[in-house]
Write an enzyme that holds these catalytic residues in place. Structure first.
Site, PDB file in Angstrom:
ATOM      1  N   GLY A  20      29.425  26.443  18.552  1.00 33.82           N
ATOM      2  CA  GLY A  20      28.670  26.959  17.395  1.00 33.82           C
ATOM      3  C   GLY A  20      27.333  27.562  17.818  1.00 33.82           C
ATOM      4  CB  SER A  46      28.697  18.805  20.602  1.00 30.81           C
ATOM      5  OG  SER A  46      27.764  17.882  21.088  1.00 30.81           O
ATOM      6  CB  VAL A  54      17.487  32.212  25.635  1.00 27.19           C
ATOM      7  CG1 VAL A  54      16.288  31.424  26.065  1.00 27.19           C
ATOM      8  CG2 VAL A  54      18.706  31.878  26.472  1.00 27.19           C
ATOM      9  CE  LYS A  85      15.316  46.068  23.013  1.00 23.85           C
ATOM     10  NZ  LYS A  85      16.312  45.215  23.676  1.00 23.85           N
ATOM     11  CB  ILE A 353      23.893  39.605  20.989  1.00 23.18           C
ATOM     12  CG1 ILE A 353      23.190  38.262  21.243  1.00 23.18           C
ATOM     13  CG2 ILE A 353      24.309  39.717  19.514  1.00 23.18           C
ATOM     14  CD1 ILE A 353      21.873  38.067  20.522  1.00 23.18           C
TER      15      ILE A 353
HETATM   16  P1  FAD Z   1      25.954  28.628  23.614  1.00 23.11           P
HETATM   17  O1  FAD Z   1      24.764  29.031  22.853  1.00 23.11           O
HETATM   18  O2  FAD Z   1      25.740  27.848  24.880  1.00 23.11           O
HETATM   19  O3  FAD Z   1      26.874  27.779  22.641  1.00 23.11           O
HETATM   20  C1  FAD Z   1      27.899  26.944  23.128  1.00 23.11           C
HETATM   21  C2  FAD Z   1      28.420  26.076  21.992  1.00 23.11           C
HETATM   22  O4  FAD Z   1      29.503  25.307  22.473  1.00 23.11           O
HETATM   23  C3  FAD Z   1      27.388  25.115  21.422  1.00 23.11           C
HETATM   24  O5  FAD Z   1      27.509  25.039  20.033  1.00 23.11           O
HETATM   25  C4  FAD Z   1      27.818  23.774  22.022  1.00 23.11           C
HETATM   26  O6  FAD Z   1      27.475  22.688  21.217  1.00 23.11           O
HETATM   27  C5  FAD Z   1      29.322  23.960  22.067  1.00 23.11           C
HETATM   28  N1  FAD Z   1      29.949  23.080  23.052  1.00 23.11           N
HETATM   29  C6  FAD Z   1      29.843  23.134  24.389  1.00 23.11           C
HETATM   30  N2  FAD Z   1      30.547  22.110  24.934  1.00 23.11           N
HETATM   31  C7  FAD Z   1      31.101  21.431  23.909  1.00 23.11           C
HETATM   32  C8  FAD Z   1      31.911  20.279  23.821  1.00 23.11           C
HETATM   33  N3  FAD Z   1      32.312  19.581  24.908  1.00 23.11           N
HETATM   34  N4  FAD Z   1      32.296  19.861  22.608  1.00 23.11           N
HETATM   35  C9  FAD Z   1      31.902  20.506  21.488  1.00 23.11           C
HETATM   36  N5  FAD Z   1      31.124  21.602  21.500  1.00 23.11           N
HETATM   37  C10 FAD Z   1      30.727  22.047  22.698  1.00 23.11           C
HETATM   38  N6  FAD Z   1      21.576  37.878  24.921  1.00 23.11           N
HETATM   39  C11 FAD Z   1      21.115  38.955  24.263  1.00 23.11           C
HETATM   40  O7  FAD Z   1      21.890  39.665  23.616  1.00 23.11           O
HETATM   41  N7  FAD Z   1      19.778  39.266  24.296  1.00 23.11           N
HETATM   42  C12 FAD Z   1      18.893  38.566  25.034  1.00 23.11           C
HETATM   43  O8  FAD Z   1      17.700  38.868  25.016  1.00 23.11           O
HETATM   44  C13 FAD Z   1      19.379  37.474  25.801  1.00 23.11           C
HETATM   45  N8  FAD Z   1      18.549  36.760  26.587  1.00 23.11           N
HETATM   46  C14 FAD Z   1      19.077  35.776  27.378  1.00 23.11           C
HETATM   47  C15 FAD Z   1      18.269  35.131  28.327  1.00 23.11           C
HETATM   48  C16 FAD Z   1      18.815  34.172  29.185  1.00 23.11           C
HETATM   49  C17 FAD Z   1      17.953  33.536  30.234  1.00 23.11           C
HETATM   50  C18 FAD Z   1      20.180  33.798  29.067  1.00 23.11           C
HETATM   51  C19 FAD Z   1      20.772  32.756  29.965  1.00 23.11           C
HETATM   52  C20 FAD Z   1      20.972  34.420  28.120  1.00 23.11           C
HETATM   53  C21 FAD Z   1      20.450  35.415  27.291  1.00 23.11           C
HETATM   54  N9  FAD Z   1      21.249  36.076  26.372  1.00 23.11           N
HETATM   55  C22 FAD Z   1      20.759  37.155  25.686  1.00 23.11           C
HETATM   56  C23 FAD Z   1      22.625  35.642  26.135  1.00 23.11           C
HETATM   57  C24 FAD Z   1      22.709  34.865  24.827  1.00 23.11           C
HETATM   58  O9  FAD Z   1      21.842  33.756  24.875  1.00 23.11           O
HETATM   59  C25 FAD Z   1      24.131  34.396  24.576  1.00 23.11           C
HETATM   60  O10 FAD Z   1      25.019  35.470  24.705  1.00 23.11           O
HETATM   61  C26 FAD Z   1      24.285  33.853  23.183  1.00 23.11           C
HETATM   62  O11 FAD Z   1      23.334  32.869  22.929  1.00 23.11           O
HETATM   63  C27 FAD Z   1      25.660  33.282  22.973  1.00 23.11           C
HETATM   64  O12 FAD Z   1      25.823  32.050  23.604  1.00 23.11           O
HETATM   65  P2  FAD Z   1      27.161  31.258  23.319  1.00 23.11           P
HETATM   66  O13 FAD Z   1      27.316  31.075  21.861  1.00 23.11           O
HETATM   67  O14 FAD Z   1      28.273  31.905  24.070  1.00 23.11           O
HETATM   68  O15 FAD Z   1      26.894  29.856  24.049  1.00 23.11           O
END
Ligand code: FAD
Length: 518
Positions: A20, A46, A54, A85, A353
């Site tokens: 999420g 979770s 971020v 932006k 994103i």
């Molecule tokens: P996450 O945010 O990590 O979410 C993972 C989810 O999985 C969470 O809800 C967690 O609870 C759940 N989960 C994990 N393991 C389990 C488990 N065992 N059981 C149940 N649930 C679980 N993107 C941009 O477009 N612009 C930016 O400026 C930018 N800056 C960034 C800077 C940095 C340093 C980094 C590292 C990334 C950046 N990004 C940026 C990328 C951006 O942060 C991600 O693409 C975006 O937040 C999506 O993350 P996600 O949802 O894939 O993962």
């Protein structure tokens, strides 16, 4: 022939999303908006694990997603404390003391016959042109701290503008959650414990949490972030490591107090072992130092960041680890990876994103039935890999085309062998002034021009059609464009004025009408 009822029986009725974060809630909202209640959507996340927290800068493609899910722009700006932006300012990248701007809009305007860039090149050679950025309305608007919405009328210089947002990603995910739950998405709290698979096909059939709750489904979307719990731990998709081209593998992030002026652009400043981002929101400035752990320690990077903020830090620095690269498959059997689980390209051009929504768009257009016909997965994997390759090449260009820095990271990047696809783009531009851009490439002409010319890659030639132009008339047309930009700038609102108008608005007016003062 397959009859109607057989088709109906094979339709997907249950989708389970693991995660999420931004990826999970964007996927849930988009699927719920698109399929309505004809599909049950469950999302498992979770709180204890949390999200990466971020990801605050975006690119203009976000408009597509917000429209898809029916997000009103002014409501979005209010809910996510967003700012606008217009592009990215790159400080000290080409060489120390140098600065250039990557605008989201076009250079010049479209004139009949010959494209703007060769027109400019010809005039420049004739000694009759100003620097290229002077003809970019978006660049000039950004550096003047102003903002307005693009217009459709191609005769107006304002039609050349492009823009995206800086926003609080946590607030965005929360807002999307509200929309998704209103559309029937059911959120489940808990940590994943086990994954059940069909013994014959290997298809995932259910996720079970540590508390024993079971979520069965036909299609599973892995939005578990860097953990990649389904696509890697279950499907063993494999990972292509690109860190030899993109050696930064850590970041330290810290917000600081806002300044009175909210710049309508991201700033990226080259640092000895990587680069620093500055992302201004309404209520704070997001900052981070992206660095290679081989070249600087975490403590030094953290201190470097704290020493280079615009105002007092608002939290303790947070350290993050990552590796540049991609999954060898993003879709395997009935598991589709969206978000960080699919791979990672560092945030230099704010593309993650975008990649989430690109995955969502491809999933929607290739949406399978329960059999998950392999041809659909293959097409998804091919198209997504092209996206990743194109963005990877564009990022590598920033690190590679530099001069005058002897820090080990910069020396390594300047001297490294780049992918053939990028080498060919650079060589063709240098030789002919032409850009090799495919119709599906995310970054189009203005972006490649901004970074190539900004980082000192000079073309030796221009399109021969520019020789058909009368030099004086060509120069006069360029001068006219520059004057239109110069005259219109002071008539347009300051960025803070637009944000203040949106926050104060109680009438539900559109951002466009507020930007034009209507
Ligand atoms: P996450 O945010 O990590 O979410 C993972 C989810 O999985 C969470 O809800 C967690 O609870 C759940 N989960 C994990 N393991 C389990 C488990 N065992 N059981 C149940 N649930 C679980 N993107 C941009 O477009 N612009 C930016 O400026 C930018 N800056 C960034 C800077 C940095 C340093 C980094 C590292 C990334 C950046 N990004 C940026 C990328 C951006 O942060 C991600 O693409 C975006 O937040 C999506 O993350 P996600 O949802 O894939 O993962």
């Amino acid at each position: 022939m397959t009859n109607h009822s057989e088709l109906g029986e094979n339709r997907i009725t249950k989708v389970v999303i693991l995660g999420g974060g931004t990826a999970g809630w964007m996927t849930a909202t988009a699927l719920a908006k698109s399929f309505g209640r004809s599909i049950d959507i469950a999302l498992l996340e979770s709180e204890e694990i949390g999200t990466i927290g971020v990801g605050e800068a975006t690119i203009p493609t976000l408009h597509w997603f917000n429209q898809l899910v029916g997000l009103d722009e002014a409501e979005f700006v209010r809910a996510t404390k967003a700012s606008f932006k217009l592009g990215i300012e790159f400080v000290d990248w080409t060489r120390p003391g140098h600065c250039y701007f990557h605008p989201f809009g076009y250079y010049g305007i479209t004139l009949p016959g010959v494209a703007f860039f060769p027109r400019w090149q010809k005039a420049h050679r004739d000694g009759l042109a100003r620097p290229l950025p002077d003809y970019s309305m978006t660049t000039r608007l950004a550096l003047d701290g102003r903002f307005t919405i693009p217009v459709d009328d191609t005769k107006s210089i304002l039609s050349t503008l492009g823009y995206a947002y800086h926003f609080d990603a946590g607030l965005y995910a929360r807002h999307l959650r509200t929309l998704a739950e209103a559309d029937g998405v059911v959120r489940h709290e808990g940590k994943l414990a086990t994954v059940e698979q069909d013994p014959l096909s290997g298809f995932v059939t259910a996720l079970t949490t540590e508390r024993g709750e079971t979520l069965a489904g036909d299609l599973f979307i892995d939005c578990s972030g860097f953990r990649a719990l389904l696509i890697e731990d279950v499907c063993h998709a494999g990972f292509d490591d690109w860190s030899h081209w993109l050696p930064c593998d850590r970041a330290v992030a810290v917000p600081c107090e806002s300044l009175a002026t909210i710049t309508p652009f991201t700033r990226s400043t080259a640092r000895p072992a990587g680069w620093q981002w500055r992302i201004p929101l309404q209520h704070r400035i997001g900052n981070g130092y992206v660095y290679g752990s081989e070249f600087i320690s975490d403590d030094e990077a953290g201190q470097y960041l704290l020493d280079n903020l615009d105002g007092p830090a608002l939290a303790e620095p947070r350290f993050l680890r990552f590796k540049a690269g991609q999954r060898r498959k993003y879709w395997d059997r009935n598991v589709v990876a969206i978000g960080l689980s699919s791979g990672f390209l560092e945030p230099l051009e704010s593309t993650s994103i975008h990649l989430i929504q690109s995955g969502i768009a491809k999933l929607l257009s290739l949406f399978p039935d329960r059999g998950c016909y392999s041809g659909l997965a293959t097409q998804f994997n091919t198209l997504f890999a092209q996206d990743m390759d194109n963005i990877r090449d564009f990022l590598i260009l920033h690190y590679h085309a530099t001069e005058g820095r002897d820090d080990p990271l910069w020396k390594h990047c300047r001297e490294m062998t780049v992918p053939d696809s990028l080498a060919s783009r650079i060589a063709t531009f240098r030789k002919s002034g032409r850009l090799l851009i495919g119709s599906d490439d995310l970054f189009k002409e203005a972006s490649w021009l901004a970074v190539l010319t900004g980082q000192g890659v000079e073309p030796q030639d221009y399109h021969p059609l520019a020789d058909t132009l009368d030099p004086q008339r060509n120069a006069a047309q360029l001068e006219q464009i520059e004057q239109v930009i110069t005259r219109s700038l002071p008539t347009l609102p300051k960025h803070e004025q637009i944000i203040a108008a949106i926050l104060a608005d109680k009438r539900g007016a559109s951002v466009g009408s507020m930007a034009s003062g209507a």
